[in-house]
Design a protein around this motif. Structure first.
Motif, PDB file in Angstrom:
ATOM      1  N   TRP A  16      60.237   1.511  42.530  1.00 34.02           N
ATOM      2  CA  TRP A  16      59.723   0.938  43.774  1.00 34.02           C
ATOM      3  C   TRP A  16      58.936   1.955  44.572  1.00 34.02           C
ATOM      4  O   TRP A  16      59.343   3.109  44.706  1.00 34.02           O
ATOM      5  N   PHE A  17      57.811   1.503  45.106  1.00 37.49           N
ATOM      6  CA  PHE A  17      56.976   2.306  46.003  1.00 37.49           C
ATOM      7  C   PHE A  17      56.799   1.495  47.286  1.00 37.49           C
ATOM      8  O   PHE A  17      56.259   0.383  47.252  1.00 37.49           O
ATOM      9  N   ALA A  18      57.284   2.030  48.395  1.00 32.94           N
ATOM     10  CA  ALA A  18      57.270   1.289  49.660  1.00 32.94           C
ATOM     11  C   ALA A  18      56.759   2.184  50.781  1.00 32.94           C
ATOM     12  O   ALA A  18      57.139   3.348  50.878  1.00 32.94           O
ATOM     13  N   PHE A  19      55.897   1.608  51.615  1.00 35.13           N
ATOM     14  CA  PHE A  19      55.414   2.386  52.760  1.00 35.13           C
ATOM     15  C   PHE A  19      55.061   1.465  53.912  1.00 35.13           C
ATOM     16  O   PHE A  19      54.853   0.268  53.747  1.00 35.13           O
ATOM     17  N   GLN A  20      55.033   2.072  55.108  1.00 40.57           N
ATOM     18  CA  GLN A  20      54.500   1.371  56.265  1.00 40.57           C
ATOM     19  C   GLN A  20      53.619   2.339  57.029  1.00 40.57           C
ATOM     20  O   GLN A  20      53.865   3.552  57.067  1.00 40.57           O
ATOM     21  N   VAL A  21      52.576   1.765  57.629  1.00 40.03           N
ATOM     22  CA  VAL A  21      51.645   2.549  58.443  1.00 40.03           C
ATOM     23  C   VAL A  21      51.342   1.785  59.723  1.00 40.03           C
ATOM     24  O   VAL A  21      51.368   0.554  59.745  1.00 40.03           O
ATOM     25  N   PRO A  22      51.063   2.490  60.805  1.00 42.21           N
ATOM     26  CA  PRO A  22      50.621   1.794  62.010  1.00 42.21           C
ATOM     27  C   PRO A  22      49.311   1.056  61.744  1.00 42.21           C
ATOM     28  O   PRO A  22      48.466   1.512  60.986  1.00 42.21           O
ATOM     29  N   GLY A  23      49.163  -0.077  62.408  1.00 43.16           N
ATOM     30  CA  GLY A  23      47.922  -0.838  62.305  1.00 43.16           C
ATOM     31  C   GLY A  23      47.375  -1.187  63.667  1.00 43.16           C
ATOM     32  O   GLY A  23      46.769  -2.237  63.852  1.00 43.16           O
TER      33      GLY A  23
ATOM     34  N   ASP B  61      70.117  11.022  44.083  1.00 39.34           N
ATOM     35  CA  ASP B  61      69.597  12.296  44.584  1.00 39.34           C
ATOM     36  C   ASP B  61      68.462  11.969  45.543  1.00 39.34           C
ATOM     37  O   ASP B  61      67.416  11.457  45.127  1.00 39.34           O
ATOM     38  N   VAL B  62      68.683  12.219  46.823  1.00 42.64           N
ATOM     39  CA  VAL B  62      67.702  11.878  47.852  1.00 42.64           C
ATOM     40  C   VAL B  62      66.979  13.147  48.291  1.00 42.64           C
ATOM     41  O   VAL B  62      67.617  14.158  48.622  1.00 42.64           O
ATOM     42  N   VAL B  63      65.654  13.081  48.302  1.00 44.12           N
ATOM     43  CA  VAL B  63      64.807  14.222  48.663  1.00 44.12           C
ATOM     44  C   VAL B  63      63.899  13.806  49.810  1.00 44.12           C
ATOM     45  O   VAL B  63      63.318  12.715  49.791  1.00 44.12           O
ATOM     46  N   GLY B  64      63.782  14.676  50.802  1.00 39.67           N
ATOM     47  CA  GLY B  64      62.857  14.451  51.907  1.00 39.67           C
ATOM     48  C   GLY B  64      61.796  15.531  51.934  1.00 39.67           C
ATOM     49  O   GLY B  64      62.120  16.721  51.909  1.00 39.67           O
TER      50      GLY B  64
ATOM     51  N   VAL C 163      60.196   9.213  39.822  1.00 35.96           N
ATOM     52  CA  VAL C 163      61.293   8.843  40.704  1.00 35.96           C
ATOM     53  C   VAL C 163      61.499   7.333  40.666  1.00 35.96           C
ATOM     54  O   VAL C 163      60.603   6.569  40.299  1.00 35.96           O
ATOM     55  N   ASP C 164      62.684   6.903  41.064  1.00 39.49           N
ATOM     56  CA  ASP C 164      63.008   5.475  41.032  1.00 39.49           C
ATOM     57  C   ASP C 164      62.595   4.750  42.313  1.00 39.49           C
ATOM     58  O   ASP C 164      62.228   3.570  42.269  1.00 39.49           O
ATOM     59  N   VAL C 165      62.677   5.439  43.440  1.00 36.10           N
ATOM     60  CA  VAL C 165      62.256   4.861  44.716  1.00 36.10           C
ATOM     61  C   VAL C 165      61.444   5.905  45.464  1.00 36.10           C
ATOM     62  O   VAL C 165      61.918   7.029  45.687  1.00 36.10           O
ATOM     63  N   LEU C 166      60.229   5.523  45.848  1.00 35.31           N
ATOM     64  CA  LEU C 166      59.354   6.398  46.625  1.00 35.31           C
ATOM     65  C   LEU C 166      59.030   5.686  47.935  1.00 35.31           C
ATOM     66  O   LEU C 166      58.467   4.586  47.925  1.00 35.31           O
ATOM     67  N   VAL C 167      59.399   6.309  49.039  1.00 32.72           N
ATOM     68  CA  VAL C 167      59.199   5.732  50.363  1.00 32.72           C
ATOM     69  C   VAL C 167      58.300   6.649  51.174  1.00 32.72           C
ATOM     70  O   VAL C 167      58.437   7.878  51.117  1.00 32.72           O
TER      71      VAL C 167
ATOM     72  N   ALA D  70      70.573   0.708  41.925  1.00 29.72           N
ATOM     73  CA  ALA D  70      71.264   1.956  41.590  1.00 29.72           C
ATOM     74  C   ALA D  70      70.261   3.028  41.167  1.00 29.72           C
ATOM     75  O   ALA D  70      70.302   3.519  40.031  1.00 29.72           O
ATOM     76  N   PRO D  71      69.341   3.407  42.049  1.00 27.31           N
ATOM     77  CA  PRO D  71      68.351   4.420  41.678  1.00 27.31           C
ATOM     78  C   PRO D  71      68.994   5.790  41.504  1.00 27.31           C
ATOM     79  O   PRO D  71      69.968   6.121  42.181  1.00 27.31           O
ATOM     80  N   ARG D  72      68.424   6.575  40.613  1.00 28.81           N
ATOM     81  CA  ARG D  72      68.910   7.948  40.422  1.00 28.81           C
ATOM     82  C   ARG D  72      68.234   8.906  41.387  1.00 28.81           C
ATOM     83  O   ARG D  72      68.854   9.833  41.899  1.00 28.81           O
ATOM     84  N   THR D  73      66.928   8.691  41.622  1.00 31.41           N
ATOM     85  CA  THR D  73      66.172   9.597  42.491  1.00 31.41           C
ATOM     86  C   THR D  73      65.416   8.785  43.539  1.00 31.41           C
ATOM     87  O   THR D  73      64.743   7.803  43.218  1.00 31.41           O
ATOM     88  N   VAL D  74      65.544   9.224  44.777  1.00 32.28           N
ATOM     89  CA  VAL D  74      64.880   8.575  45.901  1.00 32.28           C
ATOM     90  C   VAL D  74      64.161   9.654  46.701  1.00 32.28           C
ATOM     91  O   VAL D  74      64.761  10.672  47.068  1.00 32.28           O
ATOM     92  N   VAL D  75      62.872   9.446  46.973  1.00 33.54           N
ATOM     93  CA  VAL D  75      62.067  10.446  47.681  1.00 33.54           C
ATOM     94  C   VAL D  75      61.451   9.823  48.920  1.00 33.54           C
ATOM     95  O   VAL D  75      60.905   8.715  48.865  1.00 33.54           O
ATOM     96  N   ASP D  76      61.544  10.549  50.017  1.00 31.34           N
ATOM     97  CA  ASP D  76      60.924  10.154  51.285  1.00 31.34           C
ATOM     98  C   ASP D  76      59.756  11.101  51.537  1.00 31.34           C
ATOM     99  O   ASP D  76      59.956  12.262  51.893  1.00 31.34           O
ATOM    100  N   LEU D  77      58.536  10.591  51.343  1.00 40.05           N
ATOM    101  CA  LEU D  77      57.330  11.403  51.552  1.00 40.05           C
ATOM    102  C   LEU D  77      56.891  11.297  53.007  1.00 40.05           C
ATOM    103  O   LEU D  77      56.535  10.218  53.469  1.00 40.05           O
TER     104      LEU D  77
END
Length: 260
Positions: free
Chosen positions: A126-133, A58-61, A95-99, A32-39
């Motif tokens: 939570w901090f989550a990311f994916q990158v090409p390899g 609150d979702v921010v892109g 923020v609660d979730v950073l993607v 139940a995050p309050r703030t979620v950011v997509d960087l």
């Protein structure tokens, strides 16, 4: 030359590009995050999945491309989109979730940026990311080789090219910052169809800065030779063209406040 992004070209293979985001999202344990950011939100089609997953947040892109943000604003009203540089981004509160999906590979020395990004996440967040390899694959090495040849080299020298690290490298850095880390890699076998499909794919992402750096009189010749070499490296079968694509995933959870 500063390159620009084309949302329509990027979305040509939206399903294939979106699958790693979905796989990343499933490993984030936030309830139940309050703030979620997509960087690095791009055209916002995947950021919409964050709003689906956490409808009360609150979702921010954020993205550095005005073209991408304009496209995102036009298609996803539930998310607040804005232009921002992740290297200097600082939210008003943690923020609660950073993607960050397929973005950090464009930031030179992005390992050095990880402590600052972790610092923008709330305790227990939570901090989550994916990158090409896949930067040793022909889709990248052919571009590099061709760009280094005459008459292109004088125009492509110093152009932006993506890079990333193995999962163990990211795990080591983030574990050293006190995070609990889940890191892994997956190689997708994308089945592409249509004329010059691998060129269509890379021209929307990794090869775009190189193509934009070329003058108009040289670009058609470069593209024709690039397509020819890619077609040889990725032959067409009766069922289509197979593009192997390795991705690196990291999901890190910060210690909660009671752990400090």
């Amino acid at each position: 030359m500063t390159h620009t992004w084309d949302p329509d070209r990027y979305l040509t293979y939206a399903d294939e590009r979106g699958r790693p985001f979905v796989d990343l999202l499933t490993r984030i344990g936030a309830t139940a995050p309050r703030t979620v950011v997509d960087l690095g939100c791009g055209p916002g089609n995947l950021t919409a999945l964050l709003a689906d997953r956490w409808p009360d947040a609150d979702v921010v892109g954020l993205d550095s491309s005005p073209e991408m943000i304009a496209s995102a604003r036009a298609t996803e009203p539930r998310v607040a989109f804005d232009v921002a540089d992740l290297r200097s981004w600082a939210p008003p509160e943690r923020v609660d979730v950073l993607v960050s999906n397929a973005t950090l590979q464009w930031v030179p020395g992005h390992l050095d940026l990880l402590p600052a990004l972790v610092g923008q996440v709330a305790p227990g967040g939570w901090f989550a990311f994916q990158v090409p390899g896949n930067f040793d694959e022909p889709s990248h090495t052919i571009r590099d080789e061709l760009a280094a040849e005459a008459p292109y080299a004088e125009h492509t020298a110093g152009v932006a090219v993506p890079s990333s690290h193995d999962p163990a490298v990211y795990l080591d850095v983030l574990a050293g910052l006190g995070c609990r880390v889940d890191a892994w890699e997956t190689t997708y076998l994308h089945l592409l169809t249509g004329p010059d499909p691998v060129f269509t794919w890379v021209s929307g992402t990794g090869a775009r800065p190189t193509l934009q750096a070329l003058p108009d009189d040289l670009r058609p010749g470069f593209e024709a030779e690039f397509k020819r070499r890619l077609a040889a490296a990725y032959p067409e079968h009766a069922y289509g063209v197979v593009l192997p694509f390795r991705r690196v995933f990291v999901v890190a959870q910060l210690a909660s406040s009671r752990d400090f």
